[in-house]
Design a protein around this motif. Structure first.
Motif, PDB file in Angstrom:
ATOM      1  N   ARG A 228      -5.248   5.017 -15.011  1.00 31.54           N
ATOM      2  CA  ARG A 228      -4.703   3.768 -14.509  1.00 31.54           C
ATOM      3  C   ARG A 228      -5.725   3.038 -13.649  1.00 31.54           C
ATOM      4  N   PHE A 229      -5.555   1.733 -13.548  1.00 34.05           N
ATOM      5  CA  PHE A 229      -6.366   0.898 -12.671  1.00 34.05           C
ATOM      6  C   PHE A 229      -5.545   0.596 -11.427  1.00 34.05           C
ATOM      7  N   THR A 230      -6.143   0.768 -10.265  1.00 33.41           N
ATOM      8  CA  THR A 230      -5.401   0.617  -9.018  1.00 33.41           C
ATOM      9  C   THR A 230      -6.175  -0.266  -8.044  1.00 33.41           C
ATOM     10  N   ARG A 231      -5.528  -0.635  -6.953  1.00 31.50           N
ATOM     11  CA  ARG A 231      -6.154  -1.421  -5.884  1.00 31.50           C
ATOM     12  C   ARG A 231      -5.700  -0.845  -4.553  1.00 31.50           C
ATOM     13  N   ALA A 232      -6.671  -0.548  -3.689  1.00 33.08           N
ATOM     14  CA  ALA A 232      -6.381   0.009  -2.363  1.00 33.08           C
ATOM     15  C   ALA A 232      -6.807  -0.984  -1.300  1.00 33.08           C
ATOM     16  N   ARG A 233      -5.904  -1.322  -0.405  1.00 38.03           N
ATOM     17  CA  ARG A 233      -6.191  -2.264   0.673  1.00 38.03           C
ATOM     18  C   ARG A 233      -6.518  -1.497   1.946  1.00 38.03           C
ATOM     19  N   THR A 234      -7.727  -1.695   2.448  1.00 39.05           N
ATOM     20  CA  THR A 234      -8.186  -0.999   3.645  1.00 39.05           C
ATOM     21  C   THR A 234      -8.567  -2.024   4.710  1.00 39.05           C
ATOM     22  N   THR A 235      -8.863  -1.535   5.909  1.00 35.72           N
ATOM     23  CA  THR A 235      -9.281  -2.431   6.980  1.00 35.72           C
ATOM     24  C   THR A 235     -10.678  -2.990   6.724  1.00 35.72           C
ATOM     25  N   ALA A 236     -11.428  -2.402   5.794  1.00 35.97           N
ATOM     26  CA  ALA A 236     -12.760  -2.906   5.452  1.00 35.97           C
ATOM     27  C   ALA A 236     -12.710  -3.919   4.311  1.00 35.97           C
ATOM     28  N   GLY A 237     -11.672  -3.869   3.497  1.00 39.24           N
ATOM     29  CA  GLY A 237     -11.551  -4.741   2.343  1.00 39.24           C
ATOM     30  C   GLY A 237     -10.760  -4.052   1.248  1.00 39.24           C
ATOM     31  N   GLU A 238     -10.581  -4.728   0.134  1.00 37.89           N
ATOM     32  CA  GLU A 238      -9.827  -4.181  -0.984  1.00 37.89           C
ATOM     33  C   GLU A 238     -10.767  -3.503  -1.982  1.00 37.89           C
ATOM     34  N   PHE A 239     -10.366  -2.314  -2.426  1.00 36.46           N
ATOM     35  CA  PHE A 239     -11.130  -1.561  -3.412  1.00 36.46           C
ATOM     36  C   PHE A 239     -10.386  -1.550  -4.741  1.00 36.46           C
ATOM     37  N   SER A 240     -11.094  -1.900  -5.808  1.00 38.30           N
ATOM     38  CA  SER A 240     -10.567  -1.748  -7.159  1.00 38.30           C
ATOM     39  C   SER A 240     -11.051  -0.405  -7.693  1.00 38.30           C
ATOM     40  N   ALA A 241     -10.160   0.343  -8.347  1.00 35.97           N
ATOM     41  CA  ALA A 241     -10.513   1.699  -8.761  1.00 35.97           C
ATOM     42  C   ALA A 241      -9.879   2.067 -10.091  1.00 35.97           C
ATOM     43  N   ILE A 242     -10.510   3.021 -10.753  1.00 34.83           N
ATOM     44  CA  ILE A 242      -9.912   3.717 -11.894  1.00 34.83           C
ATOM     45  C   ILE A 242      -9.509   5.098 -11.398  1.00 34.83           C
ATOM     46  N   GLU A 243      -8.271   5.485 -11.663  1.00 39.42           N
ATOM     47  CA  GLU A 243      -7.808   6.809 -11.268  1.00 39.42           C
ATOM     48  C   GLU A 243      -7.275   7.558 -12.484  1.00 39.42           C
ATOM     49  N   ALA A 244      -7.470   8.856 -12.484  1.00 37.34           N
ATOM     50  CA  ALA A 244      -6.922   9.712 -13.544  1.00 37.34           C
ATOM     51  C   ALA A 244      -6.987  11.151 -13.082  1.00 37.34           C
ATOM     52  N   GLY A 245      -6.045  11.960 -13.556  1.00 37.19           N
ATOM     53  CA  GLY A 245      -6.064  13.391 -13.279  1.00 37.19           C
ATOM     54  C   GLY A 245      -5.362  13.764 -11.990  1.00 37.19           C
ATOM     55  N   THR A 246      -5.208  15.057 -11.815  1.00 43.01           N
ATOM     56  CA  THR A 246      -4.620  15.617 -10.605  1.00 43.01           C
ATOM     57  C   THR A 246      -5.501  16.758 -10.126  1.00 43.01           C
ATOM     58  N   GLY A 247      -5.297  17.184  -8.902  1.00 44.49           N
ATOM     59  CA  GLY A 247      -6.097  18.273  -8.350  1.00 44.49           C
ATOM     60  C   GLY A 247      -6.932  17.778  -7.186  1.00 44.49           C
ATOM     61  N   GLU A 248      -8.031  18.473  -6.911  1.00 42.64           N
ATOM     62  CA  GLU A 248      -8.881  18.077  -5.800  1.00 42.64           C
ATOM     63  C   GLU A 248      -9.493  16.695  -6.066  1.00 42.64           C
TER      64      GLU A 248
END
Length: 397
Positions: free
Chosen positions: A123-143
């Motif tokens: 999936r493609f996700t977006r994380a909003r942080t105090t430094a700015g927004e990060f666009s990311a690809i996420e997949a899998g589970t575990g560490e």
């Protein structure tokens, strides 16, 4: 080219194409603006435009104008994608599927049409942080494993790595600030310290106390800085052909310090010049992957803030101080996370000559030499991902 095809009327898309649209899940798609047009086409010229907005995805009545992204495949490949979208990565590597103009939208569409809805789905996700927004690809589970791309690259450069490692780890491949589809704050330094502190804030937002970090090229330099500044947040560090402080003289350093990277807001390099450089730099420049990578670089470089970030990061690479209390090689002696360095024997940017200096400075580090250039995850994916997986699994004990 399919993205500029003349309007063609259709009674409806083929069943495999409609099946993809019917499965579209907006929660797995990162839509940068209010709307995007994604063209699904075959090599013979037939095409269907899919409009994605805040309500989901739908097939428009006809293909017209220029689409934001284009996916081009033959009838057999579309049929396979309609049944199983995970075959898309194999088709992409084999050249049966082309993704042009905007990899974020094109590959993101495929991710959002997957029938897999489990917690480790691609999936493609977006994380909003105090430094700015990060666009990311996420997949899998575990560490968790954070992946940081190289200068001029985006998270898409890790698509083979996500596919190869998501079965064992939770992979989070991010666009660093200033790059890809993440925030591009005006006036930011975009140096290793800035990026490392921003990644630490991303870990806070993701509620991750610690993570493994894989960094390629400039992303490798940022990964090392994260190890210097936030060792308690990092586990294993994998440095793929990492940018490192120069040991030889830097004759232009005094002059470069006077040049502001914000000039990139005004400078626009001609596309043929940019394409020429990318074809020289990329392995197998005539492959579908390389064509997509060139599109992606040109897309980001055409943004004023993207150019400013690129030049700022490039400036930091050249001006990186090698010695002194805060010098790179001085800090490397103190690196505490376990580290694996991957080197390419035919790398045009980072010489394997750096390896002997790392061995002397950081005796505990592990090293793997590969018969490749600067992008091992693309040029030698099997050996690269086997080495990464073996190293990361060893950090569990």
């Amino acid at each position: 080219m399919a993205t500029a095809a003349a309007p063609i009327a259709h009674s409806g898309p083929p069943p495999p194409v409609q099946a993809l649209v019917d499965r579209f899940d907006l929660s797995a798609f990162d839509l940068p603006g209010s709307k995007a047009v994604i063209r699904l086409a075959d090599p013979d010229g037939e095409s269907w435009d899919v409009v994605v907005d805040g309500t989901g995805a739908r097939v428009s009545g006809q293909s017209r104008g220029q689409a934001d992204a284009a996916l081009i495949a033959d009838e057999e490949t579309w049929a396979r994608l309609g049944r199983d979208v995970t075959s898309g990565m194999s088709a992409f590597r084999a050249g049966r599927l082309q993704v042009r103009r905007n990899l974020h939208l094109g590959v993101g569409f495929l991710a959002a049409t997957s029938p897999d809805t489990g917690p480790g789905r691609f999936r493609f996700t977006r994380a909003r942080t105090t430094a700015g927004e990060f666009s990311a690809i996420e997949a899998g589970t575990g560490e968790p494993v954070i992946m940081l791309h190289g200068l001029g690259g985006t998270k898409a450069s890790f698509l083979p790595s996500v596919a190869a490692l998501a079965g064992s780890f939770r992979i989070i491949a991010v666009d660093m600030l200033g790059f890809g589809d993440s925030s591009k704050p005006l006036g930011a330094s975009y140096g290793p310290a800035f990026q490392a502190d921003a990644i630490a804030k991303l870990l806070d937002t993701l509620e991750l106390e610690r993570a493994h970090v894989v960094g390629h090229s400039y992303g490798g330099r940022v990964a090392l800085e994260l190890g210097f500044r936030h060792p308690q947040r990092t586990k294993g560090l994998v440095l793929m052909t990492p940018a490192m402080a120069w040991l030889r003289g830097r004759r232009w350093a005094p002059y470069l310090r006077l040049v502001r990277p914000e000039l990139g807001l005004l400078q626009i390099a001609p596309r043929p010049l940019v394409e020429g450089f990318m074809k020289w730099a990329l392995p197998a420049a005539d492959t579908p992957w390389a064509a997509s990578a060139i599109d992606e670089f040109v897309r980001i470089f055409s943004m004023a803030r993207g150019r400013a970030a690129f030049y700022a990061a490039l400036r930091h690479i050249y001006l990186d101080e090698p010695h002194g209390d805060k010098g790179f090689w001085t800090q490397l002696e103190t690196l505490s996370p376990e580290s694996l360095f991957l080197w390419g024997r035919r790398d045009r940017f980072v010489s394997t000559g750096f390896m002997k200096h790392v061995e002397r400075t950081l005796p505990a580090a592990r090293h793997v030499e590969l018969d490749c250039g600067h992008i091992p995850q693309i040029e030698r994916p099997r050996q690269t991902h086997a080495a990464i997986a073996e190293f990361l699994r060893a950090q569990r004990s």
